[in-house]
Design a protein around this motif. Structure first.
Motif, PDB file in Angstrom:
ATOM      1  N   ALA A 218      -3.163   2.074   6.887  1.00 49.26           N
ATOM      2  CA  ALA A 218      -2.331   1.751   8.049  1.00 49.26           C
ATOM      3  C   ALA A 218      -2.846   0.504   8.750  1.00 49.26           C
ATOM      4  O   ALA A 218      -2.059  -0.370   9.146  1.00 49.26           O
ATOM      5  CB  ALA A 218      -2.299   2.932   9.013  1.00 49.26           C
ATOM      6  N   GLU A 219      -4.161   0.418   8.933  1.00 48.99           N
ATOM      7  CA  GLU A 219      -4.741  -0.742   9.604  1.00 48.99           C
ATOM      8  C   GLU A 219      -4.347  -2.052   8.912  1.00 48.99           C
ATOM      9  O   GLU A 219      -4.130  -3.069   9.565  1.00 48.99           O
ATOM     10  CB  GLU A 219      -6.267  -0.637   9.613  1.00 48.99           C
ATOM     11  N   GLN A 220      -4.236  -1.987   7.582  1.00 48.53           N
ATOM     12  CA  GLN A 220      -3.909  -3.182   6.802  1.00 48.53           C
ATOM     13  C   GLN A 220      -2.403  -3.397   6.641  1.00 48.53           C
ATOM     14  O   GLN A 220      -1.970  -4.328   5.966  1.00 48.53           O
ATOM     15  CB  GLN A 220      -4.564  -3.090   5.424  1.00 48.53           C
ATOM     16  N   GLY A 221      -1.614  -2.514   7.239  1.00 50.16           N
ATOM     17  CA  GLY A 221      -0.163  -2.647   7.152  1.00 50.16           C
ATOM     18  C   GLY A 221       0.423  -2.139   5.855  1.00 50.16           C
ATOM     19  O   GLY A 221       1.578  -2.442   5.536  1.00 50.16           O
ATOM     20  N   GLY A 222      -0.338  -1.326   5.113  1.00 52.33           N
ATOM     21  CA  GLY A 222       0.146  -0.790   3.837  1.00 52.33           C
ATOM     22  C   GLY A 222       0.890   0.518   4.010  1.00 52.33           C
ATOM     23  O   GLY A 222       0.780   1.199   5.037  1.00 52.33           O
ATOM     24  N   LEU A 223       1.657   0.877   2.998  1.00 52.05           N
ATOM     25  CA  LEU A 223       2.429   2.123   2.996  1.00 52.05           C
ATOM     26  C   LEU A 223       1.884   3.079   1.953  1.00 52.05           C
ATOM     27  O   LEU A 223       1.488   2.665   0.858  1.00 52.05           O
ATOM     28  CB  LEU A 223       3.901   1.846   2.717  1.00 52.05           C
ATOM     29  N   ILE A 224       1.901   4.343   2.272  1.00 51.58           N
ATOM     30  CA  ILE A 224       1.501   5.389   1.332  1.00 51.58           C
ATOM     31  C   ILE A 224       2.680   5.806   0.459  1.00 51.58           C
ATOM     32  O   ILE A 224       2.505   6.206  -0.687  1.00 51.58           O
ATOM     33  CB  ILE A 224       0.968   6.622   2.092  1.00 51.58           C
ATOM     34  N   THR A 398      -1.019  -0.547  18.252  1.00 50.26           N
ATOM     35  CA  THR A 398      -0.141  -0.492  17.082  1.00 50.26           C
ATOM     36  C   THR A 398       0.996  -1.505  17.161  1.00 50.26           C
ATOM     37  O   THR A 398       1.502  -1.805  18.253  1.00 50.26           O
ATOM     38  CB  THR A 398       0.459   0.922  16.922  1.00 50.26           C
ATOM     39  N   ASN A 399       1.400  -1.997  16.005  1.00 53.07           N
ATOM     40  CA  ASN A 399       2.559  -2.908  15.974  1.00 53.07           C
ATOM     41  C   ASN A 399       3.874  -2.153  15.816  1.00 53.07           C
ATOM     42  O   ASN A 399       4.935  -2.768  15.714  1.00 53.07           O
ATOM     43  CB  ASN A 399       2.397  -3.946  14.855  1.00 53.07           C
ATOM     44  N   GLY A 400       3.811  -0.820  15.771  1.00 55.25           N
ATOM     45  CA  GLY A 400       5.023  -0.007  15.712  1.00 55.25           C
ATOM     46  C   GLY A 400       5.678   0.077  14.357  1.00 55.25           C
ATOM     47  O   GLY A 400       6.765   0.643  14.220  1.00 55.25           O
ATOM     48  N   SER A 401       5.051  -0.464  13.334  1.00 58.61           N
ATOM     49  CA  SER A 401       5.618  -0.447  11.983  1.00 58.61           C
ATOM     50  C   SER A 401       5.520   0.950  11.376  1.00 58.61           C
ATOM     51  O   SER A 401       4.734   1.783  11.834  1.00 58.61           O
ATOM     52  CB  SER A 401       4.875  -1.438  11.093  1.00 58.61           C
ATOM     53  N   PRO A 402       6.308   1.217  10.318  1.00 57.04           N
ATOM     54  CA  PRO A 402       6.157   2.497   9.625  1.00 57.04           C
ATOM     55  C   PRO A 402       4.735   2.725   9.122  1.00 57.04           C
ATOM     56  O   PRO A 402       4.261   3.861   9.099  1.00 57.04           O
ATOM     57  CB  PRO A 402       7.152   2.383   8.467  1.00 57.04           C
ATOM     58  N   ALA A 403       4.054   1.644   8.743  1.00 55.76           N
ATOM     59  CA  ALA A 403       2.676   1.770   8.266  1.00 55.76           C
ATOM     60  C   ALA A 403       1.782   2.362   9.343  1.00 55.76           C
ATOM     61  O   ALA A 403       0.971   3.261   9.085  1.00 55.76           O
ATOM     62  CB  ALA A 403       2.149   0.399   7.828  1.00 55.76           C
ATOM     63  N   ALA A 404       1.933   1.854  10.561  1.00 53.23           N
ATOM     64  CA  ALA A 404       1.069   2.281  11.659  1.00 53.23           C
ATOM     65  C   ALA A 404       1.564   3.543  12.338  1.00 53.23           C
ATOM     66  O   ALA A 404       0.836   4.135  13.141  1.00 53.23           O
ATOM     67  CB  ALA A 404       0.945   1.153  12.678  1.00 53.23           C
ATOM     68  N   THR A 405       2.785   3.979  12.052  1.00 49.63           N
ATOM     69  CA  THR A 405       3.312   5.219  12.629  1.00 49.63           C
ATOM     70  C   THR A 405       2.798   6.424  11.872  1.00 49.63           C
ATOM     71  O   THR A 405       2.503   7.464  12.457  1.00 49.63           O
ATOM     72  CB  THR A 405       4.853   5.205  12.620  1.00 49.63           C
ATOM     73  N   GLY A 406       2.695   6.286  10.539  1.00 53.49           N
ATOM     74  CA  GLY A 406       2.171   7.381   9.735  1.00 53.49           C
ATOM     75  C   GLY A 406       3.190   7.907   8.752  1.00 53.49           C
ATOM     76  O   GLY A 406       4.399   7.863   8.988  1.00 53.49           O
ATOM     77  N   VAL A 407       2.685   8.424   7.633  1.00 56.82           N
ATOM     78  CA  VAL A 407       3.546   8.865   6.544  1.00 56.82           C
ATOM     79  C   VAL A 407       3.973  10.318   6.736  1.00 56.82           C
ATOM     80  O   VAL A 407       3.223  11.141   7.262  1.00 56.82           O
ATOM     81  CB  VAL A 407       2.821   8.695   5.195  1.00 56.82           C
ATOM     82  N   LEU A 408       5.196  10.643   6.296  1.00 55.70           N
ATOM     83  CA  LEU A 408       5.691  12.011   6.223  1.00 55.70           C
ATOM     84  C   LEU A 408       5.854  12.363   4.751  1.00 55.70           C
ATOM     85  O   LEU A 408       6.572  11.672   4.023  1.00 55.70           O
ATOM     86  CB  LEU A 408       7.033  12.148   6.939  1.00 55.70           C
ATOM     87  N   LEU A 409       5.184  13.409   4.325  1.00 53.96           N
ATOM     88  CA  LEU A 409       5.217  13.806   2.915  1.00 53.96           C
ATOM     89  C   LEU A 409       5.321  15.310   2.767  1.00 53.96           C
ATOM     90  O   LEU A 409       4.697  16.052   3.528  1.00 53.96           O
ATOM     91  CB  LEU A 409       3.927  13.374   2.201  1.00 53.96           C
ATOM     92  N   GLY A 410       6.063  15.751   1.787  1.00 51.63           N
ATOM     93  CA  GLY A 410       5.988  17.134   1.373  1.00 51.63           C
ATOM     94  C   GLY A 410       4.733  17.335   0.553  1.00 51.63           C
ATOM     95  O   GLY A 410       4.272  16.406  -0.120  1.00 51.63           O
ATOM     96  N   SER A 411       4.156  18.514   0.634  1.00 51.65           N
ATOM     97  CA  SER A 411       2.927  18.845  -0.093  1.00 51.65           C
ATOM     98  C   SER A 411       1.789  17.895   0.267  1.00 51.65           C
ATOM     99  O   SER A 411       0.915  17.615  -0.548  1.00 51.65           O
ATOM    100  CB  SER A 411       3.177  18.821  -1.605  1.00 51.65           C
ATOM    101  N   PHE A 412       1.799  17.423   1.506  1.00 48.95           N
ATOM    102  CA  PHE A 412       0.820  16.434   1.946  1.00 48.95           C
ATOM    103  C   PHE A 412      -0.609  16.968   1.842  1.00 48.95           C
ATOM    104  O   PHE A 412      -1.542  16.244   1.484  1.00 48.95           O
ATOM    105  CB  PHE A 412       1.138  16.030   3.390  1.00 48.95           C
ATOM    106  N   VAL A 413      -0.803  18.227   2.171  1.00 44.01           N
ATOM    107  CA  VAL A 413      -2.144  18.813   2.124  1.00 44.01           C
ATOM    108  C   VAL A 413      -2.708  18.724   0.714  1.00 44.01           C
ATOM    109  O   VAL A 413      -3.863  18.340   0.501  1.00 44.01           O
ATOM    110  CB  VAL A 413      -2.116  20.272   2.610  1.00 44.01           C
ATOM    111  N   SER A 414      -1.895  19.058  -0.275  1.00 45.79           N
ATOM    112  CA  SER A 414      -2.339  19.012  -1.666  1.00 45.79           C
ATOM    113  C   SER A 414      -2.543  17.578  -2.138  1.00 45.79           C
ATOM    114  O   SER A 414      -3.454  17.295  -2.917  1.00 45.79           O
ATOM    115  CB  SER A 414      -1.327  19.726  -2.563  1.00 45.79           C
TER     116      SER A 414
END
Length: 457
Positions: A218-224, A398-414
């Protein structure tokens, strides 16, 4: 409950054991007047929550709030799954941020959504049972994370971010003039500290947990994940071989190979690094803001003092922002109207300015509302405890980008577990980061594909 994970026999046993730390209310108090709240704390944070529950009961004698604690978010997650299968879920559930997609997809035993949006349930009211609604005053970072498809899904409570803690005495001895702000500055500082005649065993530590590489990406502006980190549409494709992720893994490996990074040898171990810092076996610690109060006290007790600063970032690329961590409170759907209102009222009471300020002082978690922050400022809390404001200030960058907002994933724990194992293999077994994360990408994508095939609509 329609969730990817299943309840194991061990998880059921642990959930039964957890009743020993339940709030001491009568077991026969079941009924419309009882609000069951399940949280993932069994320490002083559970005690704090129990006190607020008692205070709420004094204000609203018709309702008794049962606070039940569990040893971890994962154990709580499984316990709720078992309760839903039996048709007896609690009124309020504390889920960590990684379970957000799972919570949105969860259904009860009849196939209906397990949770209802808190914003929808409040329905524009200014107060519920006389408790002023504070949902609209939640700090932006938490609001943005838990707002999905334009709707505020749950009531944030314990919100954190990653901070960097420095041993003042060791830094002064090594002539490290300021707390490192970048990865390069960590390496430079470690070079000085490890040359001391009485240098610590290692220089720096943080838990091997998926949250830390996520923060670095996130700090680098990348997406998961694709679809704006799962925010413009359901995430379908992961990217665990991105330059942003591999940059961090290779940085961590370099510190480990040089002996600067301390790994406790246990995945998801939050206590090991923290204890090493308290024992002055490492000079720097990177961990949650939720531990700030305890870590600063450890420094005072140990006589070495603690500086608290932002999480260091990759100085070679523009900074985008840091993520929240912690958890939020979900409202179980299908409750009788009076009971639902009592649950909503308790959520608002728990997070009113006075209680939110108290929670922050007790733990170090971010004051969850702007009013709570203002109250702390007026009281002079930040003047006397400047470290306490660092997390709030970091999240505001934060710059408010999706990168810095955080990812939403199913099965994220796994998926996090796959990343954590890959990092351990890189550190301990000497696996090549590029090859090992190519393998992790395949395994994690399979988990996401399987989840989406069941719950992707």
């Amino acid at each position: 409950m329609r969730l990817k994970r299943t309840v194991t026999a061990a998880a059921v046993a642990l959930s039964l054991l957890a009743t020993s730390v339940a709030c001491s209310k009568s077991d026969d108090a079941k009924g419309d007047g009882q609000i069951d709240v399940w949280i993932a704390f069994t320490d002083y944070r559970l005690d704090w929550a129990k006190q607020r529950a008692d205070e709420f009961h004094q204000k609203h004698p018709k309702y008794t709030v049962n606070i039940q604690g569990y040893d971890s978010y994962e154990v709580l997650f499984d316990a709720v799954t078992g309760a839903v299968q039996k048709g007896s879920p609690p009124s309020i559930v504390q889920y960590f941020e990684a379970a957000t997609q799972d919570a949105r997809d969860a259904v009860d035993k009849d196939g209906q959504p397990l949770f209802v949006s808190v914003e929808k349930a409040i329905n524009g009211r200014a107060d519920v049972l006389g408790e002023p609604v504070v949902l609209n005053d939640v700090v932006d970072a938490a609001r943005n994370y838990y707002t999905v498809n334009g709707e505020f899904t749950s009531m944030p409570w314990n919100t954190s971010t990653t901070l960097f803690y420095a041993n003042k005495n060791l830094a002064t001895k090594a002539k490290v003039d300021k707390v490192p702000q970048t990865w390069a500055e960590i390496k430079e500082a470690c070079g000085k500290i490890m040359k001391l005649a009485d240098h610590p065993k290692h220089c720096v530590s943080w838990p091997n947990h998926g949250w830390f590489p996520e923060q670095a990406v996130a700090e680098q502006g990348g997406l998961i994940a694709d679809n704006d980190n799962g925010r413009s549409a359901r995430a379908k494709k992961l990217n665990l071989t991105s330059p942003e992720l591999l940059n961090f893994v290779k940085f961590q490996k370099g510190l480990y190979d040089s002996g600067d990074y301390y790994y406790s040898g246990k995945q998801n171990d939050w206590d090991g690094p923290k204890n090493a810092f308290a024992a002055q076996e490492v000079a720097f610690l990177m961990t949650s803001a939720g531990d700030a109060t305890a870590i600063v006290k450890d420094g005072q007790t140990g006589g070495f003092g603690v500086d608290v600063a932002r999480m260091p970032y990759n100085g070679d690329v523009p900074y985008a922002g840091n993520l929240i961590g912690g958890a939020t409170l979900w409202l179980t759907a299908g409750q009788e109207k009076g009971k639902e209102d009592a649950s909503l009222a308790f959520m608002q009471f728990l997070n009113n300015p006075t209680n939110a300020a108290s929670w922050h002082k007790t733990t170090g978690y971010v004051p969850i509302t702007k009013a709570a922050g203002a109250q702390l400022e007026t009281e002079g809390w930040y003047k006397d405890h400047p470290y306490a404001k660092v997390a709030t200030e970091q999240l505001a960058l934060t710059n408010g980008s999706p990168a810095a907002t955080g990812v939403l994933l199913g099965s994220f724990v796994s998926i996090r577990a796959v990343v954590t194992q890959a990092i351990e293999d890189v550190l301990v077994s000497g696996a090549d980061p590029d090859k090992r994360f190519a393998e992790a990408q395949l395994a994690a994508q399979k988990l996401l594909d399987d989840y989406n095939s069941l719950y992707g609509g």
